[in-house]
Write a protein that holds these residues in place. Structure first.
Motif, PDB file in Angstrom:
ATOM      1  N   LYS A 160      -0.456  -8.553  -5.121  1.00  0.00           N
ATOM      2  CA  LYS A 160       0.817  -9.204  -4.811  1.00  0.00           C
ATOM      3  C   LYS A 160       1.995  -8.313  -5.201  1.00  0.00           C
ATOM      4  CE  LYS A 160       3.482 -13.381  -5.930  1.00  0.00           C
ATOM      5  NZ  LYS A 160       3.463 -14.649  -6.699  1.00  0.00           N
ATOM      6  N   PRO A 161       2.932  -8.068  -4.267  1.00  0.00           N
ATOM      7  CA  PRO A 161       4.138  -7.327  -4.647  1.00  0.00           C
ATOM      8  C   PRO A 161       4.984  -8.146  -5.624  1.00  0.00           C
ATOM      9  CG  PRO A 161       3.872  -7.428  -2.246  1.00  0.00           C
ATOM     10  CD  PRO A 161       2.921  -8.421  -2.835  1.00  0.00           C
ATOM     11  N   ILE A 162       5.520  -7.484  -6.641  1.00  0.00           N
ATOM     12  CA  ILE A 162       6.405  -8.132  -7.606  1.00  0.00           C
ATOM     13  C   ILE A 162       7.766  -7.442  -7.532  1.00  0.00           C
ATOM     14  CG2 ILE A 162       6.825  -8.659 -10.035  1.00  0.00           C
ATOM     15  CD1 ILE A 162       3.862  -8.621 -10.520  1.00  0.00           C
ATOM     16  N   PRO A 163       8.844  -8.183  -7.301  1.00  0.00           N
ATOM     17  CA  PRO A 163      10.168  -7.560  -7.203  1.00  0.00           C
ATOM     18  C   PRO A 163      10.480  -6.687  -8.417  1.00  0.00           C
ATOM     19  CG  PRO A 163      10.275  -9.859  -6.531  1.00  0.00           C
ATOM     20  CD  PRO A 163       8.893  -9.647  -7.082  1.00  0.00           C
ATOM     21  N   PHE A 178       2.805   6.510  -6.412  1.00  0.00           N
ATOM     22  CA  PHE A 178       3.927   5.681  -6.871  1.00  0.00           C
ATOM     23  C   PHE A 178       4.420   4.909  -5.649  1.00  0.00           C
ATOM     24  CE2 PHE A 178       8.633   6.046  -8.312  1.00  0.00           C
ATOM     25  CZ  PHE A 178       8.565   4.923  -9.123  1.00  0.00           C
ATOM     26  N   LEU A 179       4.081   3.608  -5.558  1.00  0.00           N
ATOM     27  CA  LEU A 179       4.236   2.817  -4.335  1.00  0.00           C
ATOM     28  C   LEU A 179       5.272   1.715  -4.500  1.00  0.00           C
ATOM     29  CD1 LEU A 179       3.179   1.709  -1.519  1.00  0.00           C
ATOM     30  CD2 LEU A 179       1.513   0.401  -2.865  1.00  0.00           C
ATOM     31  N   HIS A 180       6.076   1.536  -3.430  1.00  0.00           N
ATOM     32  CA  HIS A 180       7.057   0.456  -3.377  1.00  0.00           C
ATOM     33  C   HIS A 180       6.834  -0.325  -2.083  1.00  0.00           C
ATOM     34  CE1 HIS A 180       9.478   2.629  -6.476  1.00  0.00           C
ATOM     35  NE2 HIS A 180       8.939   3.674  -5.872  1.00  0.00           N
ATOM     36  N   ASN A 181       6.581  -1.616  -2.187  1.00  0.00           N
ATOM     37  CA  ASN A 181       6.521  -2.465  -0.996  1.00  0.00           C
ATOM     38  C   ASN A 181       7.007  -3.859  -1.348  1.00  0.00           C
ATOM     39  OD1 ASN A 181       4.344  -3.517  -2.385  1.00  0.00           O
ATOM     40  ND2 ASN A 181       2.802  -2.815  -0.946  1.00  0.00           N
ATOM     41  N   ARG A 182       7.390  -4.609  -0.323  1.00  0.00           N
ATOM     42  CA  ARG A 182       7.931  -5.948  -0.559  1.00  0.00           C
ATOM     43  C   ARG A 182       7.099  -7.023   0.111  1.00  0.00           C
ATOM     44  NH1 ARG A 182      13.664  -3.493   0.249  1.00  0.00           N
ATOM     45  NH2 ARG A 182      14.092  -2.784  -1.871  1.00  0.00           N
ATOM     46  N   LEU A 183       6.315  -6.643   1.096  1.00  0.00           N
ATOM     47  CA  LEU A 183       5.407  -7.584   1.744  1.00  0.00           C
ATOM     48  C   LEU A 183       3.982  -7.281   1.316  1.00  0.00           C
ATOM     49  CD1 LEU A 183       6.787  -7.727   5.415  1.00  0.00           C
ATOM     50  CD2 LEU A 183       7.243  -9.308   3.534  1.00  0.00           C
ATOM     51  N   VAL A 241      -4.944  -1.301   3.567  1.00  0.00           N
ATOM     52  CA  VAL A 241      -3.788  -2.118   3.923  1.00  0.00           C
ATOM     53  C   VAL A 241      -4.135  -2.919   5.168  1.00  0.00           C
ATOM     54  CG1 VAL A 241      -1.359  -2.142   4.595  1.00  0.00           C
ATOM     55  CG2 VAL A 241      -2.172  -0.458   2.930  1.00  0.00           C
ATOM     56  N   VAL A 242      -3.930  -4.227   5.086  1.00  0.00           N
ATOM     57  CA  VAL A 242      -4.179  -5.129   6.205  1.00  0.00           C
ATOM     58  C   VAL A 242      -2.882  -5.876   6.513  1.00  0.00           C
ATOM     59  CG1 VAL A 242      -6.619  -5.386   5.624  1.00  0.00           C
ATOM     60  CG2 VAL A 242      -4.952  -6.992   4.672  1.00  0.00           C
ATOM     61  N   ASN A 243      -2.936  -6.787   7.481  1.00  0.00           N
ATOM     62  CA  ASN A 243      -1.750  -7.571   7.806  1.00  0.00           C
ATOM     63  C   ASN A 243      -1.296  -8.386   6.598  1.00  0.00           C
ATOM     64  OD1 ASN A 243      -1.523  -6.877  10.582  1.00  0.00           O
ATOM     65  ND2 ASN A 243      -3.210  -8.264  11.059  1.00  0.00           N
ATOM     66  N   PRO A 244       0.012  -8.507   6.377  1.00  0.00           N
ATOM     67  CA  PRO A 244       0.495  -9.377   5.305  1.00  0.00           C
ATOM     68  C   PRO A 244       0.033 -10.816   5.542  1.00  0.00           C
ATOM     69  CG  PRO A 244       2.255  -7.959   6.098  1.00  0.00           C
ATOM     70  CD  PRO A 244       1.115  -7.808   7.058  1.00  0.00           C
ATOM     71  N   PRO A 245      -0.217 -11.557   4.481  1.00  0.00           N
ATOM     72  CA  PRO A 245      -0.715 -12.928   4.643  1.00  0.00           C
ATOM     73  C   PRO A 245       0.400 -13.921   4.962  1.00  0.00           C
ATOM     74  CG  PRO A 245      -0.486 -12.415   2.320  1.00  0.00           C
ATOM     75  CD  PRO A 245      -0.145 -11.152   3.067  1.00  0.00           C
ATOM     76  N   GLY A 246       0.011 -15.035   5.559  1.00  0.00           N
ATOM     77  CA  GLY A 246       0.938 -16.135   5.795  1.00  0.00           C
ATOM     78  C   GLY A 246       2.118 -15.749   6.661  1.00  0.00           C
ATOM     79  N   ALA A 247       3.279 -16.328   6.339  1.00  0.00           N
ATOM     80  CA  ALA A 247       4.490 -16.093   7.122  1.00  0.00           C
ATOM     81  C   ALA A 247       4.936 -14.637   7.064  1.00  0.00           C
ATOM     82  CB  ALA A 247       5.610 -17.005   6.623  1.00  0.00           C
ATOM     83  N   GLN A 248       4.523 -13.902   6.036  1.00  0.00           N
ATOM     84  CA  GLN A 248       4.908 -12.496   5.935  1.00  0.00           C
ATOM     85  C   GLN A 248       4.355 -11.672   7.098  1.00  0.00           C
ATOM     86  OE1 GLN A 248       3.807 -10.891   2.094  1.00  0.00           O
ATOM     87  NE2 GLN A 248       5.614 -11.785   1.119  1.00  0.00           N
TER      88      GLN A 248
END
Length: 361
Positions: free
Chosen positions: A232-235, A210-215, A261-268
């Motif tokens: 893609k994380p969805i709020p 049961f996972l929660h992430n924002r980036l 898990v890798v680095n978040p893409p783009g500005a994230q």
């Protein structure tokens, strides 16, 4: 709640089914069928209306941030060590992310469910002050809610698998020690010269995640695909997935898919990344085997499998978890005693789960 940059629109992602937890809990047949589809195909899905609000997730992220901020000397008093213990603090570089022995760049704190439920008594081990200060107010309530969610999902699969009522939940009793745990993971902002994978390709060790992430950062390797795809994380939505134990119990009907898990893409990628996960795992003493004697559906699946032997592991849930944790530790990557053509080390090969492949490594 921190304001993070949005997930980039130009990054390919893999779509997941969105499952409504309230409908599942209330026995909605259509939603239960959709959950079954998710569990038997990719083994990943989004979960909405699960009852864990953003403030509760923020509180758990704060536990992670406060732990990371402690002096390294203090954190190392609670380090997991190299013997396969899954609870406690893990320092950056303590694990490897590939067969070449590349060290990871993440820190995390694993809090045993047994300790959260026993607080203020100690069941399994002690923790840093950052954890102790929030065990009663923040961590234990999150654990209780997460337990309820995962138990409901596990029980939903029970009936579809043709098992006697409560058969799967009986393998996850609250009153027995288990590897069930809450993990808060910290990954630092991406640097131009640092392209390390944060968490290596793997299947999860236990039954339900049961996972929660924002980036962004979570990726799946879809069966038959050659390229990794972001999820893609969805709020307001958690991400759930099935672990090794449920694959084995079900005789391979349910899927535990490879992810990393890798680095978040783009500005994230320029931001600190925290993720929060609750793992439900069987009781330590449970033997990991297909429940073929309790379900004709499972018995048929095992009989038709070309790898039926993998559904009779002969090991307990604790032994399975210990093997996998121990053999990801950097200190245990010894000389390649049994090299393959690609040179994978012996310890790395021993760290695999139910669906590890050379491609994923």
């Amino acid at each position: 709640m921190r304001s993070d940059p949005p997930f980039p629109n130009d990054i390919p992602t893999h779509p997941l089914l969105v499952i409504d937890y309230e409908l599942v809990k209330n026995g909605d047949k259509t939603e239960l069928e959709r959950l079954w589809t998710a569990g038997t195909t990719l083994g990943f899905w989004y979960l909405k209306n699960h009852g864990v609000n953003e403030e509760e997730v923020d509180g758990m992220f704060d536990v992670g941030a406060e732990t990371v901020a402690l002096p390294l000397e203090e954190k190392m008093k609670y380090e997991q060590g190299d013997d396969g213990l899954s609870f406690g603090y893990k320092a950056a570089g303590a694990n490897v992310v590939d067969a070449a022995g590349t060290k990871d760049n993440t820190q995390f704190i694993n809090i045993a469910t047994d300790d959260a439920l026993a607080w203020p008594d100690t069941a399994r081990r002690t923790y840093p002050s950052s954890v102790n200060a929030r065990m009663a107010s923040t961590i234990a309530p999150f654990v209780e809610k997460s337990l309820a969610v995962n138990d409901t999902l596990i029980d939903a699969f029970n009936e579809k698998l043709g098992l006697p009522r409560g058969a799967l939940l009986n393998l996850h009793p609250r009153h027995e020690f288990s590897g069930s745990a809450t993990r808060i993971t910290y990954s630092p902002p991406r640097l131009d010269h640092d392209v390390r994978t944060a968490i290596s390709a793997h299947t999860d060790f236990g039954s339900m995640t049961f996972l929660h992430n924002r980036l962004g950062g979570l990726q799946v390797l879809v069966p038959g695909a050659e390229e990794w795809q972001y999820v893609k994380p969805i709020p307001g939505h958690a991400i759930c997935n099935i672990g090794d134990a449920m694959v084995i119990f079900s005789g391979g009907i349910l899927r535990s898919n490879i992810h990393r898990v890798v680095n978040p893409p783009g500005a994230q990628g320029s931001f600190d990344r925290y993720s929060l996960v609750y793992f439900t795992r069987p009781a330590d003493t449970v033997i990991l085997r297909a429940l073929r004697d309790d379900s004709d559906l499972i018995a048929e699946a095992v009989a038709q499998s070309s790898e039926s032997q993998k559904f009779d592991t002969g090991v307990t849930a604790l032994e399975w978890l210990t093997r996998r944790v121990k053999n990801r530790r950097a200190a245990n990557q010894k000389a390649r005693v049994i090299p393959t053509q690609k040179g994978e080390g012996e310890a790395w090969l021993k760290s695999g789960g139910t669906e590890h492949t050379t491609r994923a490594l």
